[in-house]
Scaffold this motif. Structure first.
Motif, mmCIF file in Angstrom:
data_model
loop_
_atom_site.group_PDB
_atom_site.id
_atom_site.type_symbol
_atom_site.label_atom_id
_atom_site.label_comp_id
_atom_site.label_asym_id
_atom_site.label_seq_id
_atom_site.Cartn_x
_atom_site.Cartn_y
_atom_site.Cartn_z
ATOM 1 N N GLU A 25 0.819 -1.214 0.000
ATOM 2 C CA GLU A 25 0.000 0.000 0.000
ATOM 3 C C GLU A 25 0.857 1.271 0.000
ATOM 4 O O GLU A 25 0.347 2.351 0.223
ATOM 5 C CB GLU A 25 -0.941 0.006 1.208
ATOM 6 N N ARG A 26 2.137 1.135 -0.246
ATOM 7 C CA ARG A 26 3.022 2.288 -0.328
ATOM 8 C C ARG A 26 3.271 2.625 -1.787
ATOM 9 O O ARG A 26 3.313 1.734 -2.627
ATOM 10 C CB ARG A 26 4.357 1.998 0.363
ATOM 11 N N LYS A 34 -0.974 8.501 4.361
ATOM 12 C CA LYS A 34 -1.405 8.776 5.730
ATOM 13 C C LYS A 34 -2.679 7.995 6.030
ATOM 14 O O LYS A 34 -3.593 7.950 5.218
ATOM 15 C CB LYS A 34 -1.648 10.268 5.912
ATOM 16 N N PRO A 35 -2.766 7.389 7.205
ATOM 17 C CA PRO A 35 -3.961 6.607 7.536
ATOM 18 C C PRO A 35 -5.181 7.501 7.748
ATOM 19 O O PRO A 35 -5.066 8.648 8.181
ATOM 20 C CB PRO A 35 -3.577 5.890 8.830
ATOM 21 N N ALA A 36 -6.357 6.956 7.429
ATOM 22 C CA ALA A 36 -7.608 7.697 7.601
ATOM 23 C C ALA A 36 -7.891 7.906 9.081
ATOM 24 O O ALA A 36 -8.276 8.987 9.501
ATOM 25 C CB ALA A 36 -8.750 6.954 6.931
ATOM 26 N N ARG A 42 -4.745 2.818 5.141
ATOM 27 C CA ARG A 42 -5.444 3.425 4.012
ATOM 28 C C ARG A 42 -5.016 2.714 2.737
ATOM 29 O O ARG A 42 -3.838 2.535 2.471
ATOM 30 C CB ARG A 42 -5.108 4.902 3.924
ATOM 31 N N ARG A 43 -5.993 2.293 1.960
ATOM 32 C CA ARG A 43 -5.703 1.592 0.716
ATOM 33 C C ARG A 43 -5.314 2.574 -0.366
ATOM 34 O O ARG A 43 -5.872 3.650 -0.462
ATOM 35 C CB ARG A 43 -6.901 0.765 0.286
ATOM 36 N N LYS A 44 -4.375 2.179 -1.163
ATOM 37 C CA LYS A 44 -3.908 3.010 -2.265
ATOM 38 C C LYS A 44 -4.989 3.026 -3.347
ATOM 39 O O LYS A 44 -5.509 1.980 -3.723
ATOM 40 C CB LYS A 44 -2.608 2.418 -2.809
ATOM 41 N N PRO A 45 -5.341 4.209 -3.868
ATOM 42 C CA PRO A 45 -6.366 4.267 -4.924
ATOM 43 C C PRO A 45 -5.897 3.560 -6.200
ATOM 44 O O PRO A 45 -4.705 3.482 -6.487
ATOM 45 C CB PRO A 45 -6.546 5.760 -5.189
#
Length: 106
Positions: A25-26, A34-36, A42-45
């Protein structure tokens, strides 16, 4: 360096680079999003994964170009070459796509 060995190096680098956007996810495996909320990942779009895939395609192309220039003459490539290698790069990314989006989560 042998021509067939250089070709295998490009294939292995392409396989690893094609699956990198889906492996974590990087961004590029380095920059963290940054986490929600605290404790959540947080998932990568999907668009970010596609852009990362495009950049990695050109980096693998650069590696292939450098290896080809060390062996001998560099051949001129037309649009057909880039269409075929782009499709091949997408096919190499299929295992990572399946693992990320199509696998059942238990």
């Amino acid at each position: 360096m042998d021509v067939s060995f250089a070709a295998w190096i490009v294939v292995v680098v392409a396989l690893l680079a094609a699956n990198l956007p889906f492996a974590n996810e990087r961004v590029f495996g380095v920059v963290s999003l940054k986490p929600a909320q605290t404790g959540q990942v947080r998932r990568k779009p999907f668009v970010a994964r596609l852009l990362e895939l495009l950049v990695l395609y050109f980096l693998v192309g650069l590696v292939g170009y450098l290896l080809e220039s060390r062996i001998g003459n560099v051949f001129a490539q037309g649009w057909e070459f880039y269409a075929v290698t782009g499709c091949l790069f997408l096919v190499l990314a299929f295992p990572g796509f399946v693992f990320t989006y199509l696998r059942k989560r238990r």
